[in-house]
Design a protein around this motif. Structure first.
Motif, PDB file in Angstrom:
ATOM      1  N   MET A 459       0.834  -1.207   0.000  1.00  0.00           N
ATOM      2  CA  MET A 459       0.000   0.000   0.000  1.00  0.00           C
ATOM      3  C   MET A 459       0.869   1.257   0.000  1.00  0.00           C
ATOM      4  N   LYS A 460       2.039   1.166   0.668  1.00  0.00           N
ATOM      5  CA  LYS A 460       2.929   2.334   0.693  1.00  0.00           C
ATOM      6  C   LYS A 460       3.563   2.551  -0.677  1.00  0.00           C
ATOM      7  N   GLN A 465      -4.859   5.955  -2.114  1.00  0.00           N
ATOM      8  CA  GLN A 465      -5.965   6.727  -2.686  1.00  0.00           C
ATOM      9  C   GLN A 465      -6.167   6.356  -4.151  1.00  0.00           C
ATOM     10  N   ASP A 466      -5.003   6.171  -4.845  1.00  0.00           N
ATOM     11  CA  ASP A 466      -5.092   5.737  -6.228  1.00  0.00           C
ATOM     12  C   ASP A 466      -5.725   4.362  -6.320  1.00  0.00           C
ATOM     13  N   ALA A 467      -5.350   3.505  -5.346  1.00  0.00           N
ATOM     14  CA  ALA A 467      -5.888   2.160  -5.362  1.00  0.00           C
ATOM     15  C   ALA A 467      -7.405   2.171  -5.240  1.00  0.00           C
ATOM     16  N   ARG A 468      -7.905   3.011  -4.322  1.00  0.00           N
ATOM     17  CA  ARG A 468      -9.361   3.087  -4.165  1.00  0.00           C
ATOM     18  C   ARG A 468     -10.011   3.649  -5.438  1.00  0.00           C
ATOM     19  N   GLN A 469      -9.370   4.666  -5.980  1.00  0.00           N
ATOM     20  CA  GLN A 469      -9.932   5.262  -7.184  1.00  0.00           C
ATOM     21  C   GLN A 469      -9.934   4.278  -8.336  1.00  0.00           C
ATOM     22  N   GLU A 470      -8.948   3.382  -8.332  1.00  0.00           N
ATOM     23  CA  GLU A 470      -8.882   2.405  -9.417  1.00  0.00           C
ATOM     24  C   GLU A 470     -10.125   1.537  -9.433  1.00  0.00           C
ATOM     25  N   SER A 471     -10.592   1.181  -8.230  1.00  0.00           N
ATOM     26  CA  SER A 471     -11.754   0.313  -8.154  1.00  0.00           C
ATOM     27  C   SER A 471     -13.007   0.998  -8.629  1.00  0.00           C
TER      28      SER A 471
END
Length: 473
Positions: A459-460, A465-471
């Motif tokens: 995650m680091k 935030q990008d990861a959440r937005q990706e979903s």
């Protein structure tokens, strides 16, 4: 033999009140506290109607399902001291013919009893229709099992339970607004009466008034004879006005007047005519914006939108895509003497990734063309791709779609950014795991087969935030 109304309620005052108010006119009322063995009491008394307060600590759906299995012809009216919209919806979903909150509205309760007893033949048919609908049996349309559509069905059933409530059905083109309107009609007390449908965008505005309200002979140049309009033809039934946002402001005034008075005059007529119809309407436009822009009357909007029913687009309920295709195989195989029964994995990925801008209507058309033009029994990606290619360009490319395209095609001449692709895949899975677990890091790590520390490390490396937005893409 008098009809027996069995009232089961633990409150003495309620039993006395109902005993005094429901007896007479060939009816007997028997009141009792809720017994430990309800089935035994029903077998002994054989009531024509059950009025029941199941109490606060009861699984309402389980209780009603049990009564429905043992006594399918017995209408049940629910009473509740702790009424809520959720309970009302659940009661209707599980077979209650009506639902009343305490303190009891006696006039409304008497009307419920009248409907349940006096029209029992018709009421039984209606109860059976609703029961089969709730069970998902005998539907001549594909019934979605998605959570998003469950609310649509609940809302449709609630509207159907009333006789007059208007509903505005919204959704993108091709989502099946007319199917929901027909469903409301078929589950409503008006089901034996006409269901009339009119697309307001398909008829020139100068003729639409005549179509709706009829005309007298000589009302205009081509009106050689008097003609009844849709409102007269649909008397006691339902009118479905599709594309209501296309109706002219002048005609909106006349429709509003009808909704307020239940009466109208034919074009060129002087006599007031009264009819009894329920109006359902639909649009794929934002009527609130149209009201703000003064393109649609606000008073009419609120009259039509007593209950809003919002149908989600197909891309927001992808679990319906493959079952819908199976449903349409069943429709088109016999018509074209084909035998499509399977979909290979590559075709499934294409179907699931495709955004379906035309929704169910587009999917149905694609399946019809494939069944007509291709050979079964297995639908493959090679067969499928040409039928989707025309619409791919209409929508932005999502990451899953881009990935599927790259995996199923030769590597393009310009190459690919492999590191970026792998990071995007990782972000997507991490975001999915977070979403599925309510952002519980330990459970997300379990889902991904990682230790918690390893997940935190990744995650680091990848902006969470990008990861959440990706979903969300």
């Amino acid at each position: 033999m008098a009809d027996l109304i069995l009232v089961l309620d633990d409150q003495d005052a309620v039993r006395r009140l109902l005993s005094q108010n429901l007896a007479g006119e060939g009816r007997e009322v028997r009141c009792a506290p809720l017994p430990a063995d309800l089935d035994a009491l029903l077998r002994d008394t054989q009531p024509a109607l059950l009025i029941l307060d199941p109490g606060p600590a009861v699984d309402l759906g389980h209780r009603l399902d049990g009564i429905g299995r043992q006594w399918p012809d017995l209408p049940v009216i629910l009473l509740s001291s702790q009424a809520s919209v959720a309970d009302a919806v659940q009661a209707m979903r599980h077979g209650a013919v009506d639902y009343h909150a305490k303190p009891l509205p006696l006039a409304e309760l008497r009307a419920s009893v009248e409907r349940a007893l006096d029209g029992r033949g018709e009421e039984r048919e209606l109860i059976e229709r609703r029961r089969r609908f709730r069970m998902g049996d005998g539907q001549d349309f594909y019934r979605s099992t998605s959570e998003a559509m469950a609310k649509v069905y609940d809302d449709a059933l609630m509207v159907a339970m009333s006789k007059d409530t208007t509903a505005l059905i919204t959704g993108e083109s091709g989502t099946g607004k007319e199917v929901v309107a027909q469903l409301v009609h078929r589950l409503s007390p008006r089901h034996a009466q006409p269901f009339m449908e009119l697309n307001c965008a398909a008829i020139p505005s100068e003729l639409l008034e005549s179509e709706l309200f009829g005309h007298e002979a000589g009302a205009f140049t081509d009106a050689k004879e008097a003609k009844a309009g849709l409102f007269e033809t649909a008397d006691r039934g339902t009118i479905f006005l599709d594309e209501i946002g296309e109706m002219s402001m002048g005609l909106q005034v006349k429709l509003l007047r009808f909704l307020e008075r239940k009466s109208f005059r034919r074009v060129g007529g002087t006599h007031e005519l009264t009819v009894d119809v329920r109006i359902l309407s639909a649009t794929n436009r934002d009527l609130r914006e149209m009201v703000s822009a003064r393109q649609f009357r606000g008073d009419l909007y609120y009259r039509l939108n007593v209950v809003p029913i919002v149908i989600p687009p197909l891309r927001d309920r992808r679990e319906d895509i493959l079952p819908l295709i199976t449903h349409f195989f069943g429709e088109f195989n016999p018509r074209f003497n084909r035998n499509f029964t399977r979909i290979d994995d590559a075709a499934r990925r294409l179907l699931m990734d495709y955004p379906w801008p035309g929704n169910i209507r587009e999917l149905r058309n694609v399946v019809e063309r494939i069944v007509l033009m291709e050979e079964g029994p297995t639908l493959g990606a090679t067969q499928l791709r040409p039928y989707l290619s025309g619409s791919w360009e209409q929508v932005p490319e999502t990451f899953p779609r881009r990935l599927a395209r790259l995996l199923e095609s030769p590597i393009p001449e310009e190459g690919v950014e492999l590191d970026e692709l792998l990071k995007a895949v990782e972000r997507t899975f991490i975001a999915k795991a977070y979403s599925q677990t309510g952002e519980n890091q330990s459970r997300a790590a379990e889902l991904l087969g990682l230790g918690r520390d390893k997940l935190r490390y990744r995650m680091k490396q990848l902006d969470p935030q990008d990861a959440r937005q990706e979903s969300e893409r």
